[in-house]
Design a protein around this motif. Structure first.
Motif, short mmCIF file in Angstrom:
data_model
loop_
_atom_site.label_atom_id
_atom_site.label_comp_id
_atom_site.label_asym_id
_atom_site.label_seq_id
_atom_site.Cartn_x
_atom_site.Cartn_y
_atom_site.Cartn_z
N ARG A 95 -4.24 10.74 2.36
CA ARG A 95 -3.78 9.05 1.78
C ARG A 95 -2.47 8.41 3.02
N LYS A 146 -0.86 2.08 8.28
CA LYS A 146 -0.80 0.84 8.01
C LYS A 146 0.54 0.26 8.03
N VAL A 180 1.30 4.16 -2.79
CA VAL A 180 0.48 5.75 -2.54
C VAL A 180 1.81 6.25 -3.34
N TYR A 188 -7.32 6.33 -3.57
CA TYR A 188 -8.35 5.83 -2.05
C TYR A 188 -7.79 4.04 -2.24
N GLU A 204 0.41 -1.38 0.24
CA GLU A 204 0.08 0.17 0.16
C GLU A 204 0.68 0.94 0.01
N ALA A 205 1.75 1.53 0.92
CA ALA A 205 3.17 2.07 0.77
C ALA A 205 3.81 2.80 -0.57
N ASP A 264 -5.09 2.42 -3.76
CA ASP A 264 -4.29 1.99 -2.77
C ASP A 264 -4.19 1.77 -1.78
N THR A 265 -4.89 2.40 -0.90
CA THR A 265 -5.12 2.32 1.13
C THR A 265 -5.98 1.38 1.32
N HIS A 266 -7.34 1.19 0.50
CA HIS A 266 -8.38 0.53 0.59
C HIS A 266 -8.36 -0.50 -0.61
N GLU A 304 -3.47 7.36 6.20
CA GLU A 304 -4.10 6.03 5.95
C GLU A 304 -2.64 4.87 6.14
N VAL A 305 -2.02 5.53 5.28
CA VAL A 305 -0.13 4.78 5.10
C VAL A 305 0.70 4.74 5.98
#
Ligand SMILES: [Fe+2]
Lengths: 190, 95
Positions: free
Chosen positions: A172, A179, A57, B30, A53-54, B32-34, A175-176
């Motif tokens: 975003r 996580k 992003v 969005y 995910e990181a 990318d994190t969900h 959120e990263v």
């Protein structure tokens, strides 16, 4: 690999030249909290992100920042284009004009050239993500200052768009960070 | 059809593309994190399909939006055709 799309992310159509406004805005092109710095920061930091995910992003926001870099360049270009030497003198952009004519050069409004010293790539994802969160807030604040300085709707409109994007990016990155923290915690106890 | 009119139509289509593409960019970040949000993913695919159709229409009428093998070109090589994105302007000449 990047593929160029022959369009701006958001339209920039400025009818009236305004070299003074160009001088204010150019800091978002080549200044400390500008779009070039943002893009280079995220695209350089992505190599050391520990979770998918990181990486995604940083890769994707770093790419979007390049589109913003292009938008800000277009704004500076259009604001400088067609300005008379008289207007340039009046707007006090003579020092920039002497070095660059009305070309687009990555610098601050006072002519300090772009430098990678504006960014860090620490190899520590927690430290890097905190820098990224701060960077988005600083960019948002700069756009708010620029909106206060502008009176032309053709200029304010794209500035508002860019400001909004910084808020989404901040979200975003938050959120990263969460996580990445969870991931690092989970690793500790294995 | 005069030149200004054709240019307006081109701009309108480009604005439509931008609006749909904005949705795909925002949903992409969005997701990318969900990555497990099925509703957002469906929306992403929905807008992506729309975007592909709009791009195709634009490119048939006005030439390639991308290069490096992502779009075909008619003769002569159409990639160099103006305006470039930063020239999406209409000026009142200053001096
Ligand atoms: Fe940003």
């Amino acid at each position: 690999m990047w593929v160029y799309e022959k369009k701006l992310q958001y339209p920039v159509r400025i009818k009236n030249p305004n070299p003074k406004m160009a001088k204010y805005i150019i800091t978002q092109y080549g200044g400390p909290d500008g779009e070039l710095a943002a893009s280079l920061r995220y695209l350089s930091q992505r190599y050391h992100m520990p979770i998918p995910e990181a990486k995604a992003v940083l890769n994707d926001i770093g790419t979007e920042e390049l589109a913003h870099f292009e938008m800000v360049g277009a704004m500076v270009y259009q604001l400088m284009k067609g300005a008379c030497p008289e207007e340039i003198k009046m707007a006090d952009v003579g020092t920039y004009f002497a070095d660059h004519d009305n070309a687009v050069y990555p610098s601050t409004g006072t002519g300090v050239p772009f430098t990678a010293a504006y960014i860090q790539s620490k190899g520590d994802p927690i430290a890097d993500l905190h820098e990224d969160l701060a960077a988005e807030q600083k960019a948002r604040a700069t756009y708010e200052n620029l909106i206060k300085l502008a009176d032309d709707p053709d200029v304010i409109d794209p500035l508002r768009f860019l400001r909004e994007r910084e808020i989404v990016h901040f979200q975003r990155f938050g959120e990263v960070l969460q996580k990445v923290r969870e991931y690092m915690e989970s690793k500790k106890y294995f | 059809m005069n030149h200004a009119h054709a240019d307006n139509e081109r701009r309108e289509l480009l604005d439509q593309i931008r609006a749909i593409e904005f949705m795909t960019i925002d949903l992409n970040l969005y997701l990318d994190t969900h990555p497990n949000d099925r509703r957002a993913l469906n929306e992403y695919n929905y807008y992506t399909r729309q975007l592909q159709a709009l791009r195709k229409e634009y490119e048939m009428r006005y030439g390639p939006l991308t290069n490096f093998g992502y779009s075909l070109s008619q003769y002569p090589w159409a990639w160099i055709n103006e305006p470039w994105p930063w020239e999406e302007d209409h000026y009142m000449e200053g001096c």
